[in-house]
Motif scaffolding. Sequence first.
Motif, PDB file in Angstrom:
ATOM      1  N   SER A 357     112.052  29.910  50.770  1.00 33.98           N
ATOM      2  CA  SER A 357     111.834  29.553  52.181  1.00 33.98           C
ATOM      3  C   SER A 357     112.121  28.075  52.436  1.00 33.98           C
ATOM      4  N   GLY A 358     112.128  27.271  51.372  1.00 28.53           N
ATOM      5  CA  GLY A 358     112.369  25.840  51.555  1.00 28.53           C
ATOM      6  C   GLY A 358     113.809  25.471  51.868  1.00 28.53           C
ATOM      7  N   TYR A 359     114.750  26.351  51.586  1.00 30.87           N
ATOM      8  CA  TYR A 359     116.156  25.964  51.714  1.00 30.87           C
ATOM      9  C   TYR A 359     116.559  25.665  53.154  1.00 30.87           C
ATOM     10  N   ARG A 360     116.113  26.531  54.089  1.00 27.37           N
ATOM     11  CA  ARG A 360     116.455  26.286  55.496  1.00 27.37           C
ATOM     12  C   ARG A 360     115.901  24.949  55.972  1.00 27.37           C
ATOM     13  N   LYS A 361     114.644  24.686  55.580  1.00 24.79           N
ATOM     14  CA  LYS A 361     114.008  23.438  55.982  1.00 24.79           C
ATOM     15  C   LYS A 361     114.755  22.248  55.366  1.00 24.79           C
ATOM     16  N   HIS A 362     115.111  22.413  54.082  1.00 23.78           N
ATOM     17  CA  HIS A 362     115.856  21.362  53.394  1.00 23.78           C
ATOM     18  C   HIS A 362     117.150  21.040  54.145  1.00 23.78           C
ATOM     19  N   MET A 363     117.898  22.082  54.506  1.00 24.73           N
ATOM     20  CA  MET A 363     119.178  21.844  55.172  1.00 24.73           C
ATOM     21  C   MET A 363     118.983  21.286  56.583  1.00 24.73           C
ATOM     22  N   ALA A 364     117.899  21.687  57.243  1.00 26.28           N
ATOM     23  CA  ALA A 364     117.617  21.118  58.570  1.00 26.28           C
ATOM     24  C   ALA A 364     117.406  19.608  58.446  1.00 26.28           C
ATOM     25  N   THR A 365     116.681  19.214  57.420  1.00 28.16           N
ATOM     26  CA  THR A 365     116.450  17.783  57.180  1.00 28.16           C
ATOM     27  C   THR A 365     117.762  17.060  56.874  1.00 28.16           C
ATOM     28  N   ILE A 366     118.587  17.688  56.018  1.00 23.57           N
ATOM     29  CA  ILE A 366     119.876  17.075  55.652  1.00 23.57           C
ATOM     30  C   ILE A 366     120.738  16.883  56.912  1.00 23.57           C
ATOM     31  N   ARG A 367     120.772  17.887  57.764  1.00 21.98           N
ATOM     32  CA  ARG A 367     121.610  17.790  58.972  1.00 21.98           C
ATOM     33  C   ARG A 367     121.124  16.662  59.876  1.00 21.98           C
ATOM     34  N   LEU A 368     119.796  16.563  59.982  1.00 18.66           N
ATOM     35  CA  LEU A 368     119.221  15.511  60.816  1.00 18.66           C
ATOM     36  C   LEU A 368     119.551  14.131  60.245  1.00 18.66           C
ATOM     37  N   ARG A 369     119.373  13.971  58.950  1.00 16.89           N
ATOM     38  CA  ARG A 369     119.662  12.684  58.310  1.00 16.89           C
ATOM     39  C   ARG A 369     121.134  12.322  58.463  1.00 16.89           C
ATOM     40  N   LEU A 370     122.000  13.329  58.313  1.00 19.60           N
ATOM     41  CA  LEU A 370     123.436  13.056  58.450  1.00 19.60           C
ATOM     42  C   LEU A 370     123.784  12.639  59.876  1.00 19.60           C
ATOM     43  N   ALA A 371     123.149  13.305  60.856  1.00 20.14           N
ATOM     44  CA  ALA A 371     123.433  12.967  62.254  1.00 20.14           C
ATOM     45  C   ALA A 371     123.012  11.524  62.541  1.00 20.14           C
ATOM     46  N   GLN A 372     121.821  11.157  62.036  1.00 24.53           N
ATOM     47  CA  GLN A 372     121.362   9.778  62.223  1.00 24.53           C
ATOM     48  C   GLN A 372     122.280   8.816  61.470  1.00 24.53           C
ATOM     49  N   GLY A 373     122.626   9.197  60.229  1.00 19.84           N
ATOM     50  CA  GLY A 373     123.483   8.347  59.396  1.00 19.84           C
ATOM     51  C   GLY A 373     124.854   8.150  60.010  1.00 19.84           C
ATOM     52  N   MET A 374     125.357   9.197  60.648  1.00 18.77           N
ATOM     53  CA  MET A 374     126.690   9.119  61.253  1.00 18.77           C
ATOM     54  C   MET A 374     126.731   7.990  62.282  1.00 18.77           C
ATOM     55  N   ASP A 375     125.740   7.935  63.166  1.00 16.06           N
ATOM     56  CA  ASP A 375     125.676   6.871  64.180  1.00 16.06           C
ATOM     57  C   ASP A 375     125.607   5.496  63.526  1.00 16.06           C
ATOM     58  N   HIS A 376     124.728   5.407  62.529  1.00 16.79           N
ATOM     59  CA  HIS A 376     124.538   4.149  61.837  1.00 16.79           C
ATOM     60  C   HIS A 376     125.827   3.710  61.134  1.00 16.79           C
ATOM     61  N   CYS A 377     126.458   4.658  60.453  1.00 20.26           N
ATOM     62  CA  CYS A 377     127.677   4.385  59.679  1.00 20.26           C
ATOM     63  C   CYS A 377     128.810   3.935  60.616  1.00 20.26           C
ATOM     64  N   LEU A 378     128.979   4.684  61.719  1.00 17.58           N
ATOM     65  CA  LEU A 378     130.062   4.339  62.649  1.00 17.58           C
ATOM     66  C   LEU A 378     129.800   2.981  63.295  1.00 17.58           C
ATOM     67  N   GLY A 379     128.519   2.685  63.543  1.00 19.46           N
ATOM     68  CA  GLY A 379     128.170   1.378  64.104  1.00 19.46           C
ATOM     69  C   GLY A 379     128.585   0.257  63.164  1.00 19.46           C
ATOM     70  N   GLY A 380     128.230   0.398  61.887  1.00 20.06           N
ATOM     71  CA  GLY A 380     128.558  -0.626  60.886  1.00 20.06           C
ATOM     72  C   GLY A 380     130.059  -0.803  60.731  1.00 20.06           C
ATOM     73  N   LEU A 381     130.765   0.326  60.617  1.00 21.70           N
ATOM     74  CA  LEU A 381     132.213   0.254  60.424  1.00 21.70           C
ATOM     75  C   LEU A 381     132.895  -0.346  61.642  1.00 21.70           C
ATOM     76  N   GLY A 382     132.380   0.007  62.828  1.00 23.47           N
ATOM     77  CA  GLY A 382     132.959  -0.512  64.062  1.00 23.47           C
ATOM     78  C   GLY A 382     132.940  -2.033  64.094  1.00 23.47           C
ATOM     79  N   LYS A 383     131.864  -2.622  63.543  1.00 21.07           N
ATOM     80  CA  LYS A 383     131.747  -4.083  63.555  1.00 21.07           C
ATOM     81  C   LYS A 383     132.867  -4.756  62.762  1.00 21.07           C
TER      82      LYS A 383
END
Lengths: 464, 464
Positions: A357-383
Amino acid sequence: MKPTMTRIETVMDSVRMKIASRAYLPGTRLPSVRAQATAMGLSVSTVVEAYERLCAEEVIYSRQGSGFYVAGPIAPLALSEIGPRLEREVDPLWISRQSLESDASVLKPGCGWLPTHWMYEAGMRRALRTIARADRSLLTDYAPPQGLPALRQFLARRMGATAIEASPEQILLTDSGTQAIDLICRFFLQPGDAVLVDDPCYFNFHALLRAHRVNAVGVPFTPTGPDLTAFEAALRQHAPRLYITNSGIHNPTGAALSSVTAHRLLTLAEGTDLVIIEDDIFADFESHPAPRLAALDGLSRVIHMGSFSKTISASMRCGYIAAPSRWVDGLTDLKIATQFGGGQLASAVLLAALTDSGYRKHMATIRLRLAQGMDHCLGGLGKIGITPWLAPQAGMFVWCRLPKGADAAKIASACLRLGVVLAPGNAFSQSQGAGDFLRFNVAQCMEDTDNRMLAVLAQVLADI
Amino acid sequence: MKPTMTRIETVMDSVRMKIASRAYLPGTRLPSVRAQATAMGLSVSTVVEAYERLCAEEVIYSRQGSGFYVAGPIAPLALSEIGPRLEREVDPLWISRQSLESDASVLKPGCGWLPTHWMYEAGMRRALRTIARADRSLLTDYAPPQGLPALRQFLARRMGATAIEASPEQILLTDSGTQAIDLICRFFLQPGDAVLVDDPCYFNFHALLRAHRVNAVGVPFTPTGPDLTAFEAALRQHAPRLYITNSGIHNPTGAALSSVTAHRLLTLAEGTDLVIIEDDIFADFESHPAPRLAALDGLSRVIHMGSFSKTISASMRCGYIAAPSRWVDGLTDLKIATQFGGGQLASAVLLAALTDSGYRKHMATIRLRLAQGMDHCLGGLGKIGITPWLAPQAGMFVWCRLPKGADAAKIASACLRLGVVLAPGNAFSQSQGAGDFLRFNVAQCMEDTDNRMLAVLAQVLADI
């Protein structure tokens, strides 16, 4: 003068390269020690030492009184020598080795997988403990030819979520996703066949197709899938046997196939012999599933495949193929001949992890972290002037253009010396038309907590 | 008359066979329903139903008003159609499937592995529990390109026991023993190359070589190794690229290579391009180690490989290759292209099982049981006139001649219907010259506690 190590190696490298390039064939007599020394401006003792070391390595051998000869047998397959000569920095095999070999202190924004601590470690530990108590047969016996029935049943149900109708009898388990693609390629391809790939595409597709000695033909990739005009022209011109693509989240661009492109692509393929391999390895990173070719096509000419190396574990190998029924027996025969029965244990561990049962929750967390990371990463690279070709909806990859047409291969080479592994665009590009692109892995970028990667990149960009 | 299932299937089989044999190519128009019905002496409705089912299977398709056509694409690789046509009973792929698929109620004296409860189950359970607590990276990360360093170090030390000098840098881990051989074949072979095999040899070598589309050349096997006169003649006549053999305990004969044969064989190979694959999968069954080609040759033209599928677990896949240094990089590139990084987990579990103090004791017990079983098995077979070609010193196999030149394929077929899977001689024989031989697995014979196998065999022999 005493021979130095570097001089000896220069001679050894020179001989090795001539053998690799077939300038010296097996049985060829090498230049005499004296002639070689004169030609290279080195001492006789340097050349003697180099030749003797090459003899010890059995690259060459000496015949008494007659000189040195290139050792047989005829050189075996050298993947790095098939196809157009690439710079080391954009050679897919070299990039794979960098990512697989480099130690933990190296930053790997060019890497194709998640950092270790993002993986489903807890699920793996639970699954291993569970399987340690499983039936004896599961622990020690070969699997049936198509693989563990319980995992095939689970995968058939799971594919239903993206509207792919596959029965467990259409599913074949393999030792990994790469092996699944390789098995399909061996089933369909003969040397010299044409194979369509996206340009850009996952760089190991290039290495794999080299191993099959086929003619890879790139089709430009757009934000909604392959360019259909180019796809149609390639179908007509090359009569390709296969097209290999990712439909869910595309590697390296992060783009997703649109419904209309998927439908039109399949319509273009009608009346041709084209078989399509749809690599769905990034399925669990999607927030909203993109259309799948295998769903529209009803597993008629599309073979769907994937693995869990990117989400659960890359250390426990297991891939799968869902194929049109008429090909399942032939693929299974080929699997037996080249891999024999296959095991059950990796399949059982992965099934336990997937149904935990943990796998769905795990992947939900991963997707959320990636979405947040994407903004952060693009911000840094943009600079530092690095801009995305497209802002991906999901996944770990972002495909970015360098400022002012900078040379990604040179930058990757400079960054590697400073402990940063990048993935330069031309490693992904059949046409070598992505020389000013880099693929960034958002999750790996987030490991760079003190912004060392950005600093190194900014410095290298400024220096070039 | 209502179409019967059998008649419909007759039509379907006839069409399928013509497609398989390329008598009907993709796009070919099938005979009209009426013409087909007349030709086969069947009713129109039978043919209509058969064509419609073939349409549902997508073997053929209909065009409105124009008839039925063979569906594309061009038929992919069909291993069963490469090489000389074999009876199903001696087709290596068919035998593998019988052994891999049949249920526990079936007796399998023809099977190539130990019964489940003979395997190292306790060691596997302990190893899985140990690895469930291992470092995160071991559980989730790709292995370095050549595989888990600790297992490579262990294997290098272990090879020392049979005087094979291999450094860990010369060792490459693969997903199984079969894949190890397949990787080496892909590295060296081109379609049409000649490859020497023992006659008889492990039957899956035949299936594997078919997949490589090479010319397998059989060399008669004697009680001390290959017949050297025939080996020398084959070297001259075919200039083979590879020779594949088992040196430790030979499959299927149970014979062992003698020192003098090993030495002479390597002497014959001098000055040729021959590469030798030495499959050492039965190493741990030996009581007294036979000489190894890789030891005499110093890993110069011999590539040594093996796995632990026969002793620890066939469910946890891991094979190894020890190769001359000059080929390691090329083999590793090919491994990355076709299997990517490979995992660490199977290697770690096997290493834990191998280094568990119980493993030596386990194998000592297995060897003892096999030695006792061999006597018992040969005694029972002797009573019904089945005699060994050679009394093996160790291992699970005994290669036996049937009385009065009985046809092993027919006997295997009859026994299969009575729930006994046999391994008929010609499945192992390139020349098809072992038609009155069967390979028996001593351990599997010991499962036959009520002598059902012997009773079935005696009955079938009497009936034929």
